[in-house]
Design a protein around this motif. Structure first.
Motif, short mmCIF file in Angstrom:
data_model
loop_
_atom_site.label_atom_id
_atom_site.label_comp_id
_atom_site.label_asym_id
_atom_site.label_seq_id
_atom_site.Cartn_x
_atom_site.Cartn_y
_atom_site.Cartn_z
N SER A 73 0.83 -1.20 0.00
CA SER A 73 0.00 0.00 0.00
C SER A 73 0.87 1.25 0.00
CB SER A 73 -0.93 -0.01 1.22
OG SER A 73 -1.68 1.17 1.29
N ASN A 74 1.99 1.18 0.70
CA ASN A 74 2.87 2.35 0.76
C ASN A 74 3.53 2.66 -0.57
OD1 ASN A 74 2.41 2.83 3.48
ND2 ASN A 74 4.03 1.43 4.16
N ILE A 75 3.80 1.64 -1.38
CA ILE A 75 4.47 1.90 -2.66
C ILE A 75 3.48 2.18 -3.78
CG2 ILE A 75 6.38 0.41 -1.96
CD1 ILE A 75 5.36 -1.66 -3.98
N ALA A 76 2.16 2.11 -3.48
CA ALA A 76 1.16 2.34 -4.52
C ALA A 76 1.21 3.76 -5.06
CB ALA A 76 -0.23 2.03 -3.97
N THR A 77 1.69 4.69 -4.27
CA THR A 77 1.76 6.09 -4.72
C THR A 77 3.20 6.52 -4.99
OG1 THR A 77 1.81 6.79 -2.39
CG2 THR A 77 -0.34 6.77 -3.49
N GLU A 79 6.91 6.46 -7.26
CA GLU A 79 7.24 6.67 -8.67
C GLU A 79 7.29 5.36 -9.44
OE1 GLU A 79 10.72 8.83 -11.37
OE2 GLU A 79 10.91 8.69 -9.19
N ILE A 80 7.76 4.28 -8.81
CA ILE A 80 7.89 3.00 -9.51
C ILE A 80 6.56 2.46 -9.99
CG2 ILE A 80 7.67 1.56 -7.44
CD1 ILE A 80 9.89 -0.22 -8.56
N VAL A 81 5.47 2.87 -9.34
CA VAL A 81 4.13 2.44 -9.74
C VAL A 81 3.47 3.49 -10.64
CG1 VAL A 81 1.81 1.89 -8.90
CG2 VAL A 81 3.80 1.02 -7.70
N LEU A 82 3.63 4.76 -10.34
CA LEU A 82 2.89 5.81 -11.04
C LEU A 82 3.49 6.18 -12.39
CD1 LEU A 82 1.96 8.22 -8.09
CD2 LEU A 82 0.64 6.33 -9.07
N GLN A 83 4.79 6.09 -12.55
CA GLN A 83 5.37 6.48 -13.84
C GLN A 83 4.87 5.61 -14.99
OE1 GLN A 83 7.37 9.30 -14.35
NE2 GLN A 83 6.79 8.76 -16.47
N PRO A 84 4.78 4.29 -14.80
CA PRO A 84 4.20 3.48 -15.88
C PRO A 84 2.76 3.88 -16.21
CG PRO A 84 5.39 2.07 -14.35
CD PRO A 84 5.32 3.43 -13.73
N VAL A 85 2.00 4.33 -15.21
CA VAL A 85 0.62 4.79 -15.45
C VAL A 85 0.63 6.04 -16.33
CG1 VAL A 85 -1.48 5.66 -14.37
CG2 VAL A 85 -0.21 3.79 -13.30
N ILE A 86 1.50 6.98 -16.04
CA ILE A 86 1.60 8.20 -16.84
C ILE A 86 1.96 7.87 -18.29
CG2 ILE A 86 2.91 10.34 -17.13
CD1 ILE A 86 3.19 10.46 -14.10
N ASP A 87 2.89 6.94 -18.44
CA ASP A 87 3.31 6.56 -19.80
C ASP A 87 2.20 5.83 -20.53
OD1 ASP A 87 5.73 7.67 -19.15
OD2 ASP A 87 6.65 5.75 -18.57
N THR A 133 -3.70 0.01 -10.43
CA THR A 133 -3.82 -1.35 -9.89
C THR A 133 -2.97 -2.33 -10.68
OG1 THR A 133 -6.07 -0.86 -9.16
CG2 THR A 133 -5.46 -3.19 -9.33
N THR A 134 -3.06 -2.23 -11.99
CA THR A 134 -2.25 -3.12 -12.84
C THR A 134 -0.77 -2.89 -12.63
OG1 THR A 134 -4.01 -3.14 -14.50
CG2 THR A 134 -1.81 -3.80 -15.23
N SER A 135 -0.38 -1.61 -12.55
CA SER A 135 1.03 -1.29 -12.35
C SER A 135 1.52 -1.80 -11.01
CB SER A 135 1.24 0.22 -12.45
OG SER A 135 2.59 0.57 -12.24
N LEU A 136 0.68 -1.72 -9.97
CA LEU A 136 1.08 -2.20 -8.65
C LEU A 136 1.27 -3.72 -8.67
CD1 LEU A 136 1.61 -1.74 -5.64
CD2 LEU A 136 -0.87 -1.91 -5.26
N VAL A 137 0.36 -4.43 -9.35
CA VAL A 137 0.48 -5.90 -9.43
C VAL A 137 1.79 -6.26 -10.13
CG1 VAL A 137 -0.51 -7.99 -10.44
CG2 VAL A 137 -1.99 -6.29 -9.34
N ASN A 138 2.09 -5.57 -11.22
CA ASN A 138 3.32 -5.85 -11.96
C ASN A 138 4.56 -5.53 -11.12
OD1 ASN A 138 1.77 -6.62 -14.15
ND2 ASN A 138 1.85 -4.57 -15.11
N THR A 139 4.49 -4.43 -10.38
CA THR A 139 5.63 -4.04 -9.56
C THR A 139 5.87 -5.04 -8.44
OG1 THR A 139 5.21 -1.69 -10.02
CG2 THR A 139 6.57 -2.21 -8.11
N VAL A 140 4.79 -5.47 -7.81
CA VAL A 140 4.91 -6.45 -6.74
C VAL A 140 5.49 -7.75 -7.29
CG1 VAL A 140 3.62 -7.88 -5.10
CG2 VAL A 140 3.11 -5.44 -5.32
N GLY A 141 5.03 -8.14 -8.46
CA GLY A 141 5.51 -9.38 -9.05
C GLY A 141 7.01 -9.36 -9.29
N SER A 142 7.55 -8.17 -9.56
CA SER A 142 8.98 -8.07 -9.81
C SER A 142 9.78 -7.94 -8.52
CB SER A 142 9.28 -6.86 -10.71
OG SER A 142 8.92 -5.64 -10.04
#
Length: 466
Positions: A73-77, A79-87, A133-142
């Protein structure tokens, strides 16, 4: 007492408070009408851990899942999660700006992550929420470690995707209107209480007693035509006003008990409360029962008794103190009762210094020894210190309170000034009272023909200060 008076004030000013409440509701309505609309869309993710099948492993897995949910939850906001969303969505936003639109929370004692996105566009809000949500799932998976077989030890699954909201989440009309009404109520109550403290006037005997902590010696009614229809001060007068002064005279007789020669300084808080006419009427009333009385005008800044009593005002206290006249030459007789009057005389350039001089103290001591009672008319307390000087010299003051004239803060300031100068308030006279406060005096004083004839035959009269 204070609580009951505050409640009474609020009750009396309910209309003012209602206006503030309506104004608060109006402002809230305008805010709801013109504030930009915000839409919220949310998604949910479930964090689970790979565990064994026995109870102990399941309990440990549940605890581990909740811990990992807080981490994710802390990493949901971040840069590692939000930058892919912006792109992915081609948003014209920085990571920081997008982070202000995204919030991530965990319901208590769960391993569920709720991601909420707020935006001015409902479609964009849903798209960003799903993309985050999708970006967070992908980030967690990595980031999550795997076991020897390459399986992830923690799983993050989407259990609810965002849908396009049909109505705005902000502004909330009900909450805004309720907040406006409550804010208006608080503001109205505060305004009434503060306004009462700052500008409220003393209007009742209860308020006077509360502020002065001194006994009320009497109440003098207000009469709009009193300047044209002078107030009787003679003991034989049958008027209600004369009876009110007789009541004051009776109560003054209980002050300074044991002193064969009494002295009273009469003062007020501010000009216009009627201290000079109260002094004159009280002195005349005392003289009318055979007491030897001297009325001294110590208001050297704005003397007025000469005009009220129709006496020569060029000679008086100042001329005696300066040595230009003898005391016997300066004293004047007024009325049929032998009242002796020492007017102010010429207005000096240094009233305070003159009144605090040893010569003034000696003169007052001489007059006090010569007469049974001396009444000293002094200036108001708040503008100058003269009244406190004389009051301290005589052992206290009688404070005239103009009901509806003096403000509570002014009266409180007077009491504070007298306390600092160690001058006690012997009693108060409530002047300019509404007629309902003095109806008790009307018993036995009807407007019969005989009474009118008797009042018409009276001699000395003192005009009243409005």
């Amino acid at each position: 007492m204070i609580r009951s008076e505050t409640f009474a004030t609020l009750k009396a000013r309910w209309l003012t408070i209602l206006v503030f409440v309506l104004l608060g509701v109006l402002l809230a309505s305008l805010y709801v009408m013109f504030a930009p609309r915000e839409y919220s869309a949310s998604t949910r993710l479930l964090v689970s851990a790979s565990t064994g099948t026995n109870g102990s492993d399941l309990a440990q897995g549940g605890t581990f899942s909740q811990q990992q949910a807080r981490n994710y939850s802390n990493i949901a906001t971040s840069e590692i999660v939000l930058q892919p969303v912006i792109d992915a969505l081609d948003l014209q936003l920085t990571v920081t700006a997008l982070g202000r639109k995204v919030s991530s929370t965990i319901p208590l004692n769960t391993s569920v992550i709720q991601i909420e996105v707020t935006d001015s566009s409902p479609v964009r809000a849903a798209a960003i929420a799903n993309s985050v949500t999708t970006s967070l799932v992908n980030t967690v998976g990595s980031l999550v470690p795997t076991d020897a077989d390459g399986r992830s030890l923690v799983g993050v699954d989407i259990v609810q995707r965002a849908t396009v909201p049909s109505r705005p989440s902000s502004p909330n009309a009900l909450i805004a209107l309720f907040a406006g009404a409550v804010g208006g109520l608080v503001a109205g109550v505060a305004y009434v209480i503060i306004a009462r403290r700052i500008s409220s006037r003393v209007r009742t005997a209860a308020e006077a007693r509360r502020l002065t902590n001194a006994p009320v010696l009497g109440t003098i009614r207000f009469e709009s035509d009193v300047r044209e229809r002078a107030a009787m001060a003679d003991i034989s007068s049958r008027s209600v006003r004369a009876e009110e002064y007789r009541q004051v005279r009776t109560n003054v007789g209980f002050l300074q008990m044991g002193n064969a020669h009494k002295a009273f300084a009469i003062t007020s808080s501010v000009p216009g409360e009627g201290k000079s006419t109260t002094s004159a009427n009280l002195a005349a009333s005392l003289a009318s029962i055979g007491r030897s009385v001297c009325l001294i005008e110590a208001d050297l800044r704005k003397p007025s008794l000469g005009g009220y009593l129709d006496l020569e005002s060029s000679i008086g206290l100042t001329t005696v103190l300066s040595g230009d006249a003898d005391l016997d030459d300066a004293l004047q007789t007024w009325g049929y009762s032998g009242l002796q009057v020492l007017l102010a005389g010429e207005v000096p350039p240094n009233p305070s210094e003159l009144l605090s001089s040893p010569a003034a103290a000696d003169l007052i001591a001489t007059l006090r020894a010569r007469f049974e009672i001396i009444i000293v008319d002094t200036p108001p307390i708040l503008p100058v210190t003269d009244g406190a000087i004389i009051g301290n010299l005589l052992g206290g003051v009688i404070l005239v309170i103009g009901l509806g004239k003096v403000r509570e803060r002014e009266l409180a300031g007077t009491i504070e000034a007298l306390t600092v100068s160690h001058t006690p308030v012997l009693g108060t006279v409530l002047n300019m009272a509404a007629s309902e406060h003095t109806r008790a005096y009307e018993y036995g004083y009807g407007s019969t023909a005989s009474h009118e004839a008797r009042e018409g035959a009276e001699a000395p009269r003192v005009t009243a200060e409005s």
